[in-house]
Design an enzyme around this catalytic site. Structure first.
Site, PDB file in Angstrom:
ATOM      1  N   ARG A  75       0.855  -1.185   0.000  1.00  0.00           N
ATOM      2  CA  ARG A  75       0.000   0.000   0.000  1.00  0.00           C
ATOM      3  C   ARG A  75       0.892   1.237   0.000  1.00  0.00           C
ATOM      4  NH1 ARG A  75      -2.430   2.986   4.923  1.00  0.00           N
ATOM      5  NH2 ARG A  75      -3.704   4.528   3.843  1.00  0.00           N
ATOM      6  N   HIS A 119      -2.974  10.903   0.975  1.00  0.00           N
ATOM      7  CA  HIS A 119      -2.381  10.686   2.296  1.00  0.00           C
ATOM      8  C   HIS A 119      -1.762  12.015   2.751  1.00  0.00           C
ATOM      9  CE1 HIS A 119      -0.825   7.286   5.067  1.00  0.00           C
ATOM     10  NE2 HIS A 119      -0.496   8.421   5.659  1.00  0.00           N
ATOM     11  N   GLU A 165      -7.305   8.338   6.643  1.00  0.00           N
ATOM     12  CA  GLU A 165      -7.529   8.946   7.955  1.00  0.00           C
ATOM     13  C   GLU A 165      -8.070  10.366   7.904  1.00  0.00           C
ATOM     14  OE1 GLU A 165      -4.070   8.568  10.433  1.00  0.00           O
ATOM     15  OE2 GLU A 165      -4.135   6.390  10.401  1.00  0.00           O
ATOM     16  N   ASN A 293      -7.107   1.783  10.061  1.00  0.00           N
ATOM     17  CA  ASN A 293      -5.778   1.951  10.641  1.00  0.00           C
ATOM     18  C   ASN A 293      -5.952   1.925  12.154  1.00  0.00           C
ATOM     19  OD1 ASN A 293      -4.952   2.344   8.034  1.00  0.00           O
ATOM     20  ND2 ASN A 293      -4.405   4.509   8.284  1.00  0.00           N
ATOM     21  N   TYR A 295      -4.024   1.576  15.990  1.00  0.00           N
ATOM     22  CA  TYR A 295      -2.748   1.637  16.702  1.00  0.00           C
ATOM     23  C   TYR A 295      -2.814   1.368  18.193  1.00  0.00           C
ATOM     24  CZ  TYR A 295      -0.312   3.225  12.539  1.00  0.00           C
ATOM     25  OH  TYR A 295       0.239   3.284  11.281  1.00  0.00           O
ATOM     26  N   GLU A 366      -3.283  -0.270   8.239  1.00  0.00           N
ATOM     27  CA  GLU A 366      -2.092   0.094   9.013  1.00  0.00           C
ATOM     28  C   GLU A 366      -2.223  -0.469  10.421  1.00  0.00           C
ATOM     29  OE1 GLU A 366      -1.110   4.300   9.331  1.00  0.00           O
ATOM     30  OE2 GLU A 366      -1.475   4.597   7.191  1.00  0.00           O
ATOM     31  N   GLU A 419       8.100  10.805  10.165  1.00  0.00           N
ATOM     32  CA  GLU A 419       6.895  10.621  10.978  1.00  0.00           C
ATOM     33  C   GLU A 419       6.258  11.986  11.308  1.00  0.00           C
ATOM     34  OE1 GLU A 419       4.846   8.251  11.626  1.00  0.00           O
ATOM     35  OE2 GLU A 419       3.739   9.372  13.127  1.00  0.00           O
ATOM     36  N   TRP A 420       5.891  12.714  10.267  1.00  0.00           N
ATOM     37  CA  TRP A 420       5.143  13.969  10.383  1.00  0.00           C
ATOM     38  C   TRP A 420       5.771  14.919  11.410  1.00  0.00           C
ATOM     39  CZ3 TRP A 420       2.757  13.814   6.019  1.00  0.00           C
ATOM     40  CH2 TRP A 420       2.233  12.620   5.530  1.00  0.00           C
TER      41      TRP A 420
END
Ligand code: PNW
Length: 460
Positions: A75, A119, A165, A293, A295, A366, A419-420
């Site tokens: 993906r 994304h 998201e 997703n 977590y 995810e 990571e953003w």
């Protein structure tokens, strides 16, 4: 040994801005993340995705590593501004060529492409000219961009995800302002979300009306954590349920039921836009699978006073709207993101989705974790991540055994990446990336995941 169904989709995932680099190469336009990263103080250590993992130049090597792991699916997302530098109008053929090459290379390696259209890296021009997701024009722009992707890649890619998201886009981008475009508001998230849902639906109709001969599938991916009631009290149970509805039903209810959850309408009043009759019909049924997703898990409790600003774990949403207090059980282990490792929360969430949405096909698009990985003597011994994957996959297996139609699982992420707002400090990868040399090294979790795929079991 418990095994997964033969046709279970084993994959890994990434996103364009987090791995590609080549931010201004070959005609690509700037995105809101390119711009956001230049604002002092927004990103840890002032990092950017300008180079990231340089996947733009190294994708062939990366796909070889995927092949070695034995993944069946990959993906990834398309950078809208690589295809349309200003978000609309003229197509940038070099951008098309790049993704076309990625797809061909994947197919050669026997890996199914799963493309995410959005994304988070919105073309900057659309933010400046049309207020990004706050304006109505974006609905048509997104559908037009999607159409180009279906036309150019749909003969070879059969799996499409419209949006990644929307909750994060709305809450972190337009509510808390910690992600691009960095806006702070208690009403804009609901407006942005409204347009995200409409844009998704329009793109899906585009696909269904004009590309059904490709025989592919299309859906939306939402993120959702599990919310466990803090106590057995009716109030806390209601609070946990409410928190889940504000989290995922916000986006899933319009698609599966035709409108926003009642509890959101009641509590938000004027701040929640309304869908017209025609829009409700247009939106309903626009997902072939439930992309999830997942977590972590938090405890939820009714807030009996003034809603506290204490939801500092990053995923409380707009806490005063839900009136839910979120906390962690002190006995839970946490990852570097301070996200708790609670595999049973995954099983419970899968059941909750199955029961609320009439047992849809679910794909975990995810799941993964960040730990302070280090390369020592050429090895990364990420035992904690390995345990994370093992226990979460066992939790998935349990849900499948109990009747949930979970069809696939994508590990986040194929490799360490940007990571953003946390920059490069938070490593989620199955492969370690040395950001000086850009060398990739499989971690022990990657080797374990490859074994799990080969034996189709998490009990390895
Ligand atoms: C997801 N939260 O982001 C994204 O899809 C990935 O791009 C990202 O790298 C991954 O998860 C790990 O963070 C999220 O605050 C970011 O709840 C923030 C939250 C959730 C998901």
């Amino acid at each position: 040994m418990n095994t997964f169904p033969d046709d279970f989709i084993w994959g890994t995932a990434t996103s364009s801005y987090q791995i590609e680099g080549g931010h201004d190469k070959d005609g690509k336009g700037p995105s809101i993340w390119d711009a956001f990263c230049t604002i002092p103080g927004k990103i840890y250590k002032g990092e950017t995705g300008n180079v990231a993992c340089d996947h733009y130049h190294r994708f062939r090597e990366d796909i070889q590593l995927m092949k070695q792991m034995g993944v069946k699916a990959y993906r990834f997302s398309i950078s809208w501004a690589r295809i349309l530098p200003t978000g609309k109008g003229q197509v940038n053929e070099s951008g098309i060529q790049f993704y076309s090459d990625v797809i061909d290379e994947l197919l050669k390696a026997d890996i199914e492409p799963w493309i995410t259209l959005y994304h988070w890296d919105l073309p900057l021009a659309l933010q400046l000219e049309d207020d990004g997701w706050l304006g109505k024009p974006i609905i048509d722009y997104f559908a037009a961009y999607a159409k180009i992707c279906f036309e150019r890649f749909g003969d070879r890619c059969k799996n499409w995800i419209t949006l990644n998201e929307s909750w994060v886009v709305a809450i972190l981008g337009y509510g808390q302002g910690v992600f691009a475009p960095g806006r702070v508001s208690n009403s804009e998230p609901y407006l942005a979300a409204h347009h995200l849902i409409l844009a998704h639906a329009k793109a899906v109709h585009e696909y269904k009306n004009n590309f059904s001969h490709h025989g592919g599938q299309i859906g939306m991916t939402n993120n959702c954590d599990w919310r466990e009631p803090l106590t057995d009290s009716e109030d806390d149970k209601a609070a946990a349920e409410r928190a889940l509805q504000f989290f995922v039903s916000w986006f899933a209810d319009p698609i599966y039921k035709g409108d926003y959850p009642e509890v959101m309408k009641e509590r938000l009043g004027e701040r929640l836009p309304r869908f017209s009759k025609e829009e409700k019909v247009m939106i309903k049924g626009t997902s072939d699978f439930f992309g999830l997703n997942h977590y972590t898990t938090m405890l939820a409790a009714e807030n009996h006073g003034i809603a506290k600003e204490q939801n500092v774990y990053g995923n409380g949403g707009i806490s005063e709207d839900q009136n839910v207090d979120l906390s962690l059980d002190p006995s839970w282990k946490t990852t570097l993101m301070n996200w708790a490792v609670v595999p049973w929360g995954c099983t419970k969430l899968l059941h909750w989705i199955a029961s609320r949405y009439d047992n849809p096909d679910i794909i975990i698009t995810e799941n993964g974790c960040a730990y302070p990985d280090e390369l020592t003597n050429g090895q990364v011994n990420d035992r904690e991540r390995l345990t994370f994957y093992k226990t979460y996959l066992q939790a998935c297996q349990k849900a499948i055994d109990e009747g949930v139609k979970l069809k696939g699982y994508f590990a986040w992420s194929f490799m360490d990446n940007f990571e953003w707002a946390s920059g490069y400090e938070k490593r989620f990868g199955l492969h370690y990336v040395d950001f000086e040399t850009l060398k990739r090294t499989p971690k022990s979790s990657a080797k374990w995941f490859a074994k799990a795929i080969r034996s189709s079991s998490a009990d390895v």
